[in-house]
Each structure stands twice: as structure tokens, then as C-alpha cells.
Design a protein around this motif. Structure first.
Motif, mmCIF file in Angstrom:
data_model
loop_
_atom_site.group_PDB
_atom_site.id
_atom_site.type_symbol
_atom_site.label_atom_id
_atom_site.label_comp_id
_atom_site.label_asym_id
_atom_site.label_seq_id
_atom_site.Cartn_x
_atom_site.Cartn_y
_atom_site.Cartn_z
ATOM 1 N N PRO A 134 0.811 -1.227 0.000
ATOM 2 C CA PRO A 134 0.000 0.000 0.000
ATOM 3 C C PRO A 134 0.841 1.273 0.000
ATOM 4 C CG PRO A 134 -0.860 -1.593 1.587
ATOM 5 C CD PRO A 134 0.450 -2.117 1.123
ATOM 6 N N VAL A 135 1.965 1.265 0.726
ATOM 7 C CA VAL A 135 2.819 2.455 0.763
ATOM 8 C C VAL A 135 3.352 2.781 -0.630
ATOM 9 C CG1 VAL A 135 4.952 3.426 1.697
ATOM 10 C CG2 VAL A 135 3.454 2.086 3.172
ATOM 11 N N VAL A 136 3.855 1.757 -1.316
ATOM 12 C CA VAL A 136 4.418 1.981 -2.656
ATOM 13 C C VAL A 136 3.319 2.349 -3.651
ATOM 14 C CG1 VAL A 136 5.676 0.896 -4.551
ATOM 15 C CG2 VAL A 136 6.386 0.491 -2.197
ATOM 16 N N ALA A 137 2.136 1.752 -3.508
ATOM 17 C CA ALA A 137 1.039 2.079 -4.420
ATOM 18 C C ALA A 137 0.637 3.549 -4.303
ATOM 19 C CB ALA A 137 -0.163 1.175 -4.135
ATOM 20 N N VAL A 138 0.499 4.033 -3.066
ATOM 21 C CA VAL A 138 0.137 5.441 -2.865
ATOM 22 C C VAL A 138 1.251 6.358 -3.378
ATOM 23 C CG1 VAL A 138 -0.312 7.208 -1.113
ATOM 24 C CG2 VAL A 138 -1.390 4.958 -0.919
ATOM 25 N N ALA A 139 2.504 6.006 -3.058
ATOM 26 C CA ALA A 139 3.632 6.832 -3.507
ATOM 27 C C ALA A 139 3.742 6.831 -5.028
ATOM 28 C CB ALA A 139 4.928 6.331 -2.875
ATOM 29 N N LEU A 140 3.440 5.711 -5.671
ATOM 30 C CA LEU A 140 3.485 5.646 -7.141
ATOM 31 C C LEU A 140 2.470 6.600 -7.752
ATOM 32 C CD1 LEU A 140 4.283 4.394 -9.870
ATOM 33 C CD2 LEU A 140 2.656 2.547 -9.404
ATOM 34 N N VAL A 141 1.258 6.605 -7.225
ATOM 35 C CA VAL A 141 0.231 7.520 -7.747
ATOM 36 C C VAL A 141 0.664 8.969 -7.559
ATOM 37 C CG1 VAL A 141 -2.142 8.307 -7.456
ATOM 38 C CG2 VAL A 141 -1.632 5.860 -7.396
ATOM 39 N N LEU A 142 1.176 9.294 -6.374
ATOM 40 C CA LEU A 142 1.633 10.667 -6.119
ATOM 41 C C LEU A 142 2.785 11.048 -7.047
ATOM 42 C CD1 LEU A 142 1.558 10.724 -2.207
ATOM 43 C CD2 LEU A 142 -0.089 11.767 -3.781
#
Length: 360
Positions: free
Chosen positions: A218-226
């Protein structure tokens, strides 16, 4: 939707009502091929080993039709490690692309400018003095990376802005200091804890299970979108500050946001697998050569890092049987050879007469 071709890089503008998006056909093709390469790399990591599992059986097991032995080997032992490697490689590649764009310097990766080392310091404190654990180690690593980033940014400020070259130089100095701190922490620990910490500092994916992926994913997914949202503004911020401002972009604000996202990605990767060397440095350079596009090349860099880490971890796991090497050893060797090749290529291009005879 209308598509217009413009510029020497064949950038196209896609319009859907009031919304517009820029895309390059070559970049889209490269990203698609990298996704395919990642799927093949994951299939190799799940299939090819001492206990070989045919690719067809691997696919059947992934979809829930494997035998109990196949579910144990593929689903419980190999798949979590391979997926964690893919997500960590994605995070490192993205982080390296963000930092290299912010610093306008190919050496501006988190492992060079000290952010990985700061995250490792935070994780070591949790491991040696707080009993470890997935969540405490992850939180402590992120805090270590954030504190290091704040310190580097404060020292790299010139007036009200951050000088890119100064950021690299200050980061190298802070990273060297924190590396000494990490050595002191290990020397002062108990023998068993010191051995575990020393192996972890090399960078290792062995034993990484689903619990790590649940925290990291989840951390990487959110950071990828940002990161993708800030990517277009970051490409403009690579110009001179006055030119970027004339195009409606606040360069200092965009760089600060990019640094924050990059620190989050690098810290999450370090908390999961330790400070794996050279992926954040090399993946954006390889991606840029594949796409031949300007700008940060975020998605291509992330996918390049994912493919590279999955394949190097599989090689470290299988090439030296019955022993397994930490993946950080192999990425260090491959990264060092890549840097030697790159420096030799640039040296050959800068020699007198290279323009007439072409690059070596």
C-alpha cells in the motif's frame, strides 16, 4: 480524443474534452515491454530452481489449482519473496528517478546522497534496541529517512531555495557520517544481533513473506500515484527556475514534494530489504536510454528496477547453491560493472576525434 504530434521526440497530445495528457509512443512501448519482462522474470523466479516447477504448473498454482506441494513451494516460499523483490525494485527505481530529476545529476540517487543510510540507521535502532518486528522497523526506517532528508535539505539551502549540486554534496557527507554511526551500532550490539544486522545492511530478500508485502504494497502504491501526478510538473522543474516559473510551475515546491515522495519510497524499500545498492542509481539511467525521452521517466525507471531486482535475487538464490548470497552483493557487483562501462563509454566519447568516429 484528438492526438497531435509535436517536437523532435514525437510527443503526442491526447485531448478528451477539457483534459489533456502528453505521451510518447516509444515510452509507452518500452513500458509495455518492461511489464512483459517483469512477468517473465517473476515466472522464472517461481519456476527455475533446484526443485524445478514447470511454468504451466506455476501458473496453475497461482490461480489456485496446484497440488499441496506446489502451493507450499510456489505460493508460500517463492512467490512472496519474488513479489517483495518486484515492489522493492519498483520503489527504488522510482525513488532514484525522482532524486536524479530533482538534483539534475545522475549521481543523485538516495543511496548516494545518504537517504538510504539514514533509513538504515532508523531501522537498525529498532532492530537492535526495540526488538525488531515488521511495523516498528518500517516506522523507524521511514522516520530515519525523513530526519536525514530534513537535515540535508536544511544544510543544502541557499537563500530560500535548495541548490541541486549542494544537495548532492551535503547528502554524500551526511551519508558517510551515518554509515559510521551504523558501524558503531553494530559493534556495540550483541554478537547474534550484530551478525543479523550486518547481513541485513548488505540488502537481502531471503525470508521475506506476505507480512512484508502487506505493509510495503500500500505504501508503494500510494507513492506511485503521487509520483505520477507530480511527474509532469517535475519535468518542467528540470528547466531553469525562471523558465519553470514562467510555465506556471513553482520549482521549489515541486522539488520538495518530489523529495518527500522519494524519501518515502526509499525508506519503505530499506525497511523491507535493507539498503540494496545501485538499483536506484542505475535503473533511471537504463530507462532513459531505453525510452530516449527527457524528463524523469518515472514508470519506466520503476519497472526497470523491478525487473532488475527480481532477476538478480533469483541469480543470487540459485547461482551459488547450496548457499544463497544476499541480493545486495550481486547488485553491487553488477552496478559497479555498469558504472565502469558507463564511465568508459563517456571517456571514449570525450576523446579527440570521437565526434568524427562516433562513440565507443
Amino acid at each position: 480524443m484528438t492526438v497531435l504530434s509535436r517536437g523532435p521526440e514525437r510527443t503526442r497530445v491526447a485531448r478528451l474534452g477539457p483534459a489533456t495528457a502528453l505521451w510518447r509512443p516509444r515510452t509507452v512501448v518500452v513500458c509495455a515491454l518492461l511489464l512483459l519482462a517483469l512477468a517473465v522474470a517473476l515466472l522464472v523466479a517461481l519456476s527455475v530452481s533446484v526443485n524445478f516447477v514447470p511454468p504451466a504448473r506455476v501458473i496453475a498454482t497461482v490461480f489456485g489449482h496446484g497440488t499441496p506441494a506446489e502451493r507450499l513451494i510456489v505460493g508460500e516460499l517463492r512467490m512472496p519473496r519474488a513479489l517483495v523483490g518486484a515492489v522493492v525494485g519498483l520503489a527504488l527505481g522510482l525513488s532514484g528517478a525522482l532524486f536524479q530529476s530533482v538534483t539534475r545529476n545522475p549521481l543523485g540517487s538516495p543511496d548516494v546522497i545518504g537517504f538510504d543510510t539514514g533509513a538504515a540507521t532508523g531501522a537498525l535502532v529498532a532492530m537492535l534496541f526495540a526488538g525488531g518486528g515488521v511495523v516498528p522497523t518500517s516506522v523507524s526506517a521511514v522516520l530515519g529517512g525523513v530526519c536525514t532528508a530534513v537535515l540535508v535539505l536544511l544544510l543544502a539551502q541557499r537563500g530560500r531555495s535548495v541548490a541541486p549540486l549542494r544537495l548532492v554534496l551535503v547528502g554524500i557527507g551526511i551519508g558517510a557520517t551515518l554509515a559510521a554511526v551504523n558501524s558503531m551500532l553494530i559493534v556495540g550490539a550483541q554478537v547474534y544481533d550484530a551478525q543479523s544486522a550486518a547481513v541485513w545492511l548488505v540488502g537481502n530478500l531471503a525470508g521475506r513473506g506476505w507480512d512484508r508485502l502487506v505493509v510495503l504494497g500500500p505504501v508503494v502504491a500510494v507513492a506511485l500515484v503521487l509520483a505520477l501526478l507530480v511527474g509532469r510538473s517535475l519535468a518542467v522543474a528540470e528547466f531553469a527556475d525562471d523558465r519553470a516559473a514562467s510555465l506556471g510551475v513553482a520549482p521549489d515546491r515541486v522539488r520538495l514534494l518530489a523529495v518527500g515522495i522519494g524519501v518515502l519510497l526509499a525508506s519503505a524499500a530499506v525497511a523491507t530489504a535493507g539498503p540494496i545498492a545501485f538499483i536506484a542509481l542505475a535503473a533511471p539511467q537504463v530507462a532513459r536510454r531505453l525510452t530516449r525521452a527527457t524528463g524523469p521517466n518515472l514508470l519506466a525507471s520503476g519497472l526497470t528496477g523491478a525487473v532488475f531486482l527480481v532477476l538478480t535475487d533469483w541469480a543470487a538464490r540459485e547461482a551459488f547453491q547450496p548457499r544463497q548470497l544476499p541480493v545486495g552483493v550481486l547488485t553491487g557487483v553488477v552496478g559497479g560493472l555498469y558504472l565502469i562501462w558507463l564511465l568508459g563509454r563517456e571517456w571514449g566519447a570525450s576523446r579527440p576525434g570521437a565526434a568524427r568516429g562516433g562513440r565507443l
